[in-house]
Design a protein around this motif. Structure first.
Motif, PDB file in Angstrom:
ATOM      1  N   GLY A 184       0.829  -1.201   0.000  1.00 38.90           N
ATOM      2  CA  GLY A 184       0.000   0.000   0.000  1.00 38.90           C
ATOM      3  C   GLY A 184       0.861   1.247   0.000  1.00 38.90           C
ATOM      4  O   GLY A 184       2.022   1.211   0.428  1.00 38.90           O
ATOM      5  N   LEU A 239     -10.144   6.101  -0.615  1.00 39.71           N
ATOM      6  CA  LEU A 239      -9.043   5.293  -0.094  1.00 39.71           C
ATOM      7  C   LEU A 239      -9.507   4.434   1.073  1.00 39.71           C
ATOM      8  O   LEU A 239     -10.489   4.755   1.740  1.00 39.71           O
ATOM      9  N   ALA A 281     -14.096   3.479   4.142  1.00 45.80           N
ATOM     10  CA  ALA A 281     -13.687   2.067   4.118  1.00 45.80           C
ATOM     11  C   ALA A 281     -12.558   1.882   5.127  1.00 45.80           C
ATOM     12  O   ALA A 281     -11.584   2.642   5.111  1.00 45.80           O
ATOM     13  N   GLU A 322      -6.008  -7.873  -3.510  1.00 49.94           N
ATOM     14  CA  GLU A 322      -6.426  -6.913  -2.508  1.00 49.94           C
ATOM     15  C   GLU A 322      -7.576  -7.452  -1.667  1.00 49.94           C
ATOM     16  O   GLU A 322      -8.260  -8.397  -2.038  1.00 49.94           O
TER      17      GLU A 322
HETATM   18  O1  TXA Z   1      -5.854  -5.055   0.284  1.00 49.08           O
HETATM   19  C1  TXA Z   1      -6.157  -3.876   0.169  1.00 49.08           C
HETATM   20  O2  TXA Z   1      -7.315  -3.461   0.385  1.00 49.08           O
HETATM   21  C2  TXA Z   1      -5.068  -2.887  -0.279  1.00 49.08           C
HETATM   22  C3  TXA Z   1      -4.020  -2.849   0.817  1.00 49.08           C
HETATM   23  C4  TXA Z   1      -2.971  -1.816   0.579  1.00 49.08           C
HETATM   24  O3  TXA Z   1      -4.668  -2.645   2.057  1.00 49.08           O
HETATM   25  N1  TXA Z   1      -5.619  -1.626  -0.571  1.00 49.08           N
HETATM   26  C5  TXA Z   1      -6.358  -1.392  -1.696  1.00 49.08           C
HETATM   27  O4  TXA Z   1      -6.814  -0.104  -1.848  1.00 49.08           O
HETATM   28  O5  TXA Z   1      -6.605  -2.248  -2.510  1.00 49.08           O
HETATM   29  P1  TXA Z   1      -7.342   0.486  -3.239  1.00 49.08           P
HETATM   30  O6  TXA Z   1      -7.498   1.929  -2.997  1.00 49.08           O
HETATM   31  O7  TXA Z   1      -6.469   0.093  -4.341  1.00 49.08           O
HETATM   32  O8  TXA Z   1      -8.751  -0.120  -3.411  1.00 49.08           O
HETATM   33  C6  TXA Z   1      -9.812   0.335  -2.608  1.00 49.08           C
HETATM   34  C7  TXA Z   1     -11.121  -0.017  -3.237  1.00 49.08           C
HETATM   35  C8  TXA Z   1     -11.384   0.841  -4.464  1.00 49.08           C
HETATM   36  O9  TXA Z   1     -12.039   0.044  -5.424  1.00 49.08           O
HETATM   37  C9  TXA Z   1     -12.290   1.940  -3.917  1.00 49.08           C
HETATM   38  O10 TXA Z   1     -13.092   2.504  -4.901  1.00 49.08           O
HETATM   39  C10 TXA Z   1     -13.076   1.184  -2.864  1.00 49.08           C
HETATM   40  O11 TXA Z   1     -12.165   0.267  -2.307  1.00 49.08           O
HETATM   41  N2  TXA Z   1     -13.555   2.079  -1.802  1.00 49.08           N
HETATM   42  C11 TXA Z   1     -12.827   2.721  -0.874  1.00 49.08           C
HETATM   43  N3  TXA Z   1     -13.630   3.470  -0.100  1.00 49.08           N
HETATM   44  C12 TXA Z   1     -14.890   3.310  -0.541  1.00 49.08           C
HETATM   45  C13 TXA Z   1     -16.157   3.815  -0.158  1.00 49.08           C
HETATM   46  N4  TXA Z   1     -16.291   4.679   0.824  1.00 49.08           N
HETATM   47  N5  TXA Z   1     -17.255   3.414  -0.854  1.00 49.08           N
HETATM   48  C14 TXA Z   1     -17.119   2.530  -1.878  1.00 49.08           C
HETATM   49  N6  TXA Z   1     -15.942   2.014  -2.281  1.00 49.08           N
HETATM   50  C15 TXA Z   1     -14.835   2.401  -1.627  1.00 49.08           C
END
Ligand code: TXA
Ligand code: MG
Length: 544
Positions: free
Chosen positions: A41, A67, A122, A183
């Protein structure tokens, strides 16, 4: 959006002073690449809008893609959210620390930059000890998306992290290879019903033990149509894409190999079961039946394809069962949803231990218009064994097992099962002619226009017939249930029935090798089985 070139410090998670250094950089508003059990990350203080903006710049990430906020104590969660409902606490109890992210309405502590302007946040409590140590050293929750540049495969090794983030982050912490490889599973508890937004190592079945009414967001397996609103903004962007053009092939291992050998791509993303006879460079993800291995290998393989300069790639579409759903979800995006079905029909393997209800499922398939080839029946047909097979059986089990070219099957079986290794010898001799007959039957049915044909085979895997099957359905039931059923069905004593069960593979042997599993309860009604079969047939394109 280009980030200014930074001086990037290289740190190691084996040195306590490096963990402390990472913590102080983060506390001061800097950016640090950190290992987690899923993928690396790119972390910043989740409560500091300026720091978080640095993440978006370094990744080239659209500002409306929120994030994930990482914590290292359960007590860090409540201040970040408006409310912690019992369902959320039950998820944490079952799966944290671990690869699960939970979305809830956010508190005022979370800046809009972190939540991408959404009213929700999240949160995830990673299991990786270095990730936890860095969060504690920073003293604040850390926003950390996967540390790839936007659109690229997520980094699962320190080398990947350096490739994408050196010069863009203040420090990169080496924690070796990531265990899970894909992920975290993302679940939203912010809507009316709990919803899976992104599949990961924590599976739908595991989640449904806590959230029985969990729905799976349609974007998990389908491309969002224009105008459809993404529940998770990350789903709408092109993702995980290597530079090569990837096309997925929905086929059995044998069909996949034929198609690859015809098309001659630069490379294939394939399974161990595909390797024999494959005439193209192979990036093997592990066994077709081992979704954890596939998840672990996937992003490394996508990175390697780029390093090796592959242009055209054919990938073998994996099973969606369990963790496989996460692998399929990532691969579909890497392939921009290009999927081909090269043969236009499918052989469905139908298997499972004796007494589980396989024949009843076979009847239901027939009733739905899917022809079922019964391997046991084929093996009993008089003409299935030619003179060479009969001669081989005589050589192995005694001249007298046949006379005048006619085989005494009972005697052959008795001799085979009495001798050590006899069963294996018997199978080595008899499987090839039976398989040839089954294949010929299937070809006839396909030629007659059937798009789905099932093959009922208790020894599907031992015979290698699984390599001809695009999908495999196992019918299973607990041993006590099967025992009662075969005693009643075959008029056996309990001892004889137990012996029969003992000679077979364990239930998991079948379950672990299947795309679909029908678990049959003690009271087996046809309605129950039909209800379980319905969604499977629907997915296979059969409308009754
Ligand atoms: O395994 C993991 O989750 C990794 C490691 C580093 O912890 N992190 C990760 O983060 O994959 P990222 O940003 O690549 O993916 C986060 C996903 C994205 O598809 C984002 O749109 C979704 O989660 N997401 C985050 N916050 C959200 C929210 N409040 N509502 C809907 N989707 C959300
Ligand atoms: Mg990501």
């Amino acid at each position: 959006m280009t980030a200014p070139e930074k001086q990037t410090l290289i740190l190691s998670d084996t040195r306590p002073e490096d963990i402390a250094r990472a913590g102080s950089i983060l506390a001061a508003g800097g950016l640090v690449g950190i290992p987690t059990e899923t993928v690396y990350g790119l972390a910043a203080n989740a409560l500091d809008a300026q720091a978080v903006l640095g993440i978006f710049a370094a990744k080239g990430r659209p500002a409306d893609n929120p994030l994930i906020v990482h914590i290292a104590e359960l007590s860090q969660w409540a201040p970040l959210v408006a409310d912690l409902p019992p369902q959320a606490l039950a998820l944490a109890e079952a799966f944290w620390p671990g690869p699960l992210t939970v979305i809830l309405p956010k508190s005022a502590l979370i800046p809009d930059e972190t939540s991408g302007g959404l009213p929700t946040v999240a949160v995830r409590f990673p299991a990786h000890s270095a990730a936890q140590a860095v969060i504690r050293a920073a003293g604040v929750p850390l926003a950390a998306p996967s540390a790839n540049r936007s659109g690229r495969p997520s980094p699962t090794t320190f080398a990947h992290l350096r490739e994408d983030m050196e010069g863009r982050a203040d420090a990169l912490l080496d924690g070796g290879d990531c265990g899970v490889g894909v992920e975290s599973t993302v679940v939203s508890l912010a809507g009316e019903r709990p919803r899976l937004l992104r599949p990961g190592e924590i599976t739908v079945n595991q989640l449904r033990e806590i959230l029985p009414d969990l729905e799976v967001d349609p974007a998990v397996l389908r491309q969002l149509e224009a105008g459809m609103k993404a529940q998770s903004p990350g789903m709408k962007y092109q993702h995980y894409a290597p530079r090569a053009e990837v096309t997925l092939v929905d086929a059995s291992p044998e069909e996949f190999v034929s198609y690859v050998n015809l098309k001659r791509p630069d490379a294939t993303l394939c399974f161990t079961e595909d390797l024999a006879g494959l005439q193209a460079p192979a990036y093997c993800l592990g066994s077709r039946y081992d979704a954890e291995a596939q998840a672990h290998a996937l992003f490394t393989a996508l990175h390697q394809l780029d390093l090796d300069g592959a242009q055209k790639v054919l990938g073998h579409l994996p099973s969606r069962r369990g963790v496989g759903l996460a692998v399929v979800n990532r691969l579909l995006r890497a392939a921009a949803f290009r999927v081909v079905e090269p043969v236009g029909h499918r052989l469905l393997g139908l298997t499972g231990p004796t007494g589980a209800g396989k024949s009843t499922v076979g009847l239901l398939l027939e009733r739905a218009g899917v022809p079922v080839i019964d391997c046991d029946a084929v093996s009993r047909e008089p003409e299935v064994y030619g003179p060479e097979t009969v001669a081989a059986l005589q050589a192995a089990f005694g001249e007298d097992v046949a006379s005048g070219g006619v085989l005494d099957r009972r005697l052959t079986a008795r001799r085979a099962f009495a001798a050590p290794g006899g069963k294996e010898t018997l199978q080595a001799i008899t499987f090839p002619p039976i398989l040839a007959a089954v294949r010929a039957r299937a070809e006839e049915l396909f030629a007659a226009g059937h798009r789905l044909v099932a093959v009922d085979a208790p020894t599907l895997f031992e015979a290698g017939l699984d390599n001809a099957c695009a999908r495999i359905l196992t019918v299973t039931a607990r041993p006590e249930v099967r025992l009662g059923r075969i005693m009643a069905r075959d008029g056996l004593t309990e001892e004889a029935a137990r012996q029969r069960l003992g000679a077979q593979q364990e239930e998991e042997y079948y379950v672990n090798r299947s795309d679909y599993v029908i678990e049959n309860g003690p009271v087996q009604t046809e309605e129950d089985l039909a209800a379980a079969l319905g969604p499977i047939l629907e997915e296979l394109g059969v409308t009754p």
